[in-house]
Motif scaffolding. Structure first.
Motif, PDB file in Angstrom:
ATOM      1  N   UNK A  27       8.388   7.423  -6.068  1.00 47.13           N
ATOM      2  CA  UNK A  27       9.633   7.435  -5.264  1.00 47.13           C
ATOM      3  C   UNK A  27       9.520   8.516  -4.002  1.00 47.13           C
ATOM      4  N   UNK A  28       9.960   8.217  -2.886  1.00 53.34           N
ATOM      5  CA  UNK A  28       9.812   9.015  -1.726  1.00 53.34           C
ATOM      6  C   UNK A  28      11.077   8.719  -0.777  1.00 53.34           C
ATOM      7  N   UNK A  29      11.317   9.509   0.074  1.00 53.22           N
ATOM      8  CA  UNK A  29      12.355   9.484   0.957  1.00 53.22           C
ATOM      9  C   UNK A  29      11.612   8.897   2.432  1.00 53.22           C
ATOM     10  N   UNK A  30      12.563   8.082   3.069  1.00 56.19           N
ATOM     11  CA  UNK A  30      12.069   7.320   4.210  1.00 56.19           C
ATOM     12  C   UNK A  30      13.550   7.425   5.211  1.00 56.19           C
ATOM     13  N   UNK A  31      13.093   7.512   6.369  1.00 63.04           N
ATOM     14  CA  UNK A  31      14.333   7.479   7.333  1.00 63.04           C
ATOM     15  C   UNK A  31      14.498   5.916   7.803  1.00 63.04           C
ATOM     16  N   UNK A  67      -0.279   7.918  -1.034  1.00 67.52           N
ATOM     17  CA  UNK A  67      -0.786   7.075  -0.012  1.00 67.52           C
ATOM     18  C   UNK A  67       0.112   5.801  -0.171  1.00 67.52           C
ATOM     19  N   UNK A  68       0.678   4.972   0.712  1.00 69.87           N
ATOM     20  CA  UNK A  68       1.044   3.931   0.537  1.00 69.87           C
ATOM     21  C   UNK A  68       1.225   3.071   1.894  1.00 69.87           C
ATOM     22  N   UNK A  69       1.409   1.761   1.870  1.00 65.05           N
ATOM     23  CA  UNK A  69       1.837   0.905   3.066  1.00 65.05           C
ATOM     24  C   UNK A  69       2.901   0.184   2.961  1.00 65.05           C
ATOM     25  N   UNK A  70       3.871  -0.147   3.651  1.00 68.08           N
ATOM     26  CA  UNK A  70       4.936  -0.586   3.594  1.00 68.08           C
ATOM     27  C   UNK A  70       4.754  -2.010   3.491  1.00 68.08           C
ATOM     28  N   UNK A  90       0.058  -2.407   8.075  1.00 69.38           N
ATOM     29  CA  UNK A  90      -1.240  -1.839   7.817  1.00 69.38           C
ATOM     30  C   UNK A  90      -1.431  -0.442   8.008  1.00 69.38           C
ATOM     31  N   UNK A  91      -0.252   0.133   8.507  1.00 68.90           N
ATOM     32  CA  UNK A  91      -0.281   1.680   8.685  1.00 68.90           C
ATOM     33  C   UNK A  91       0.017   2.446   7.444  1.00 68.90           C
ATOM     34  N   UNK A  92      -0.942   3.220   7.235  1.00 70.66           N
ATOM     35  CA  UNK A  92      -0.781   4.147   6.076  1.00 70.66           C
ATOM     36  C   UNK A  92       0.337   5.284   6.087  1.00 70.66           C
ATOM     37  N   UNK A  93       1.098   5.264   5.092  1.00 72.21           N
ATOM     38  CA  UNK A  93       2.001   6.484   5.020  1.00 72.21           C
ATOM     39  C   UNK A  93       1.528   7.385   3.939  1.00 72.21           C
ATOM     40  N   UNK A  94       1.583   8.778   4.557  1.00 70.73           N
ATOM     41  CA  UNK A  94       1.079   9.745   3.333  1.00 70.73           C
ATOM     42  C   UNK A  94       2.264  10.680   3.193  1.00 70.73           C
ATOM     43  N   UNK A 143      -1.012  -0.819  -1.840  1.00 71.50           N
ATOM     44  CA  UNK A 143      -2.051   0.101  -1.534  1.00 71.50           C
ATOM     45  C   UNK A 143      -1.450   1.555  -2.003  1.00 71.50           C
ATOM     46  N   UNK A 144      -0.814   1.753  -3.049  1.00 74.88           N
ATOM     47  CA  UNK A 144      -0.294   2.599  -3.765  1.00 74.88           C
ATOM     48  C   UNK A 144      -1.244   3.585  -4.358  1.00 74.88           C
ATOM     49  N   UNK A 145      -1.530   5.053  -4.031  1.00 70.95           N
ATOM     50  CA  UNK A 145      -2.455   5.800  -4.940  1.00 70.95           C
ATOM     51  C   UNK A 145      -2.160   7.289  -4.477  1.00 70.95           C
ATOM     52  N   UNK A 146      -2.181   8.222  -5.452  1.00 70.74           N
ATOM     53  CA  UNK A 146      -2.466   9.649  -5.132  1.00 70.74           C
ATOM     54  C   UNK A 146      -3.616  10.125  -5.055  1.00 70.74           C
ATOM     55  N   UNK A 147      -4.028  10.722  -4.318  1.00 71.12           N
ATOM     56  CA  UNK A 147      -5.507  11.080  -4.089  1.00 71.12           C
ATOM     57  C   UNK A 147      -5.871  12.601  -4.797  1.00 71.12           C
ATOM     58  N   UNK A 148      -6.937  13.160  -4.704  1.00 77.24           N
ATOM     59  CA  UNK A 148      -7.190  14.589  -5.446  1.00 77.24           C
ATOM     60  C   UNK A 148      -6.388  15.716  -4.797  1.00 77.24           C
TER      61      UNK A 148
END
Length: 171
Positions: free
Chosen positions: A87-91, A49-52, A62-66, A39-44
């Motif tokens: 690509x994004x940073x995650x801990x 936005x994505x879910x792992x 199902x938790x959305x990460x922004x 569910x990867x997308x970029x909003x206006x």
């Protein structure tokens, strides 16, 4: 200089506050790291936005990460195709050590491991002993050519759309 921990060719990692005990393949031949995202997308507002993982994964919540902290990279797939990824940073936590790492977001549903850890993530922090294998792969879904052929036989057109078009960048 801090002590470097020895890890094997696979391990379990935690995505801090998101998912625990996720099997990861350690790949010193890969520059970057990748994680199964859906569910990867970029909003206006230019927010990513994505879910792992995906709905079929035992790690999917199902938790959305922004985030607004992301980039786009072009990578070469195992089949040699150039693929665009966000690509994004995650801990994450590997062997008890917490680090922030860049991850390419992609559909890894057909891979044996939902996470790939590349050399840039482990450089200077871990040493890899390729003879050391953990139990991380114990619960990993193994995709075999037989599985893919069975799926293809059931509905060739759906298989084509799901696997071939997706892997070759078509919609």
């Amino acid at each position: 200089m801090s002590e470097k921990h020895i890890i094997g060719r696979d391990t379990k990692i935690d995505f801090v506050d998101l998912a625990t005990d996720v099997p990861a393949k350690i790949d010193t031949g890969a520059d970057g790291s990748a994680v199964w995202a859906s569910d990867i997308f970029v909003d206006e507002d230019d927010t990513l936005h994505f879910k792992l993982f995906g709905e079929g994964s035992p790690y999917y919540t199902g938790k959305e990460i922004t985030t607004k902290d992301y980039s786009v990279v072009l990578t070469r797939s195992a089949s040699g195709n150039i693929v665009m990824k966000y690509r994004t940073k995650l801990s994450i936590r590997i062997n008890g050590r917490r680090i922030k790492a860049n991850f390419g977001l992609s559909d890894r549903s057909t891979h044996n491991y939902p996470v790939l850890i590349g050399r840039k993530t482990i450089h200077g922090k871990f040493l890899v002993d390729v003879t050391k294998k953990t139990d991380a792969a114990k619960n990993v879904k193994k995709v075999t050519p037989e599985d893919l052929n069975d799926k293809m036989r059931k509905n060739p057109h759906e298989f084509y759309k799901e696997h071939y078009l997706k892997e070759n960048g078509a919609k």
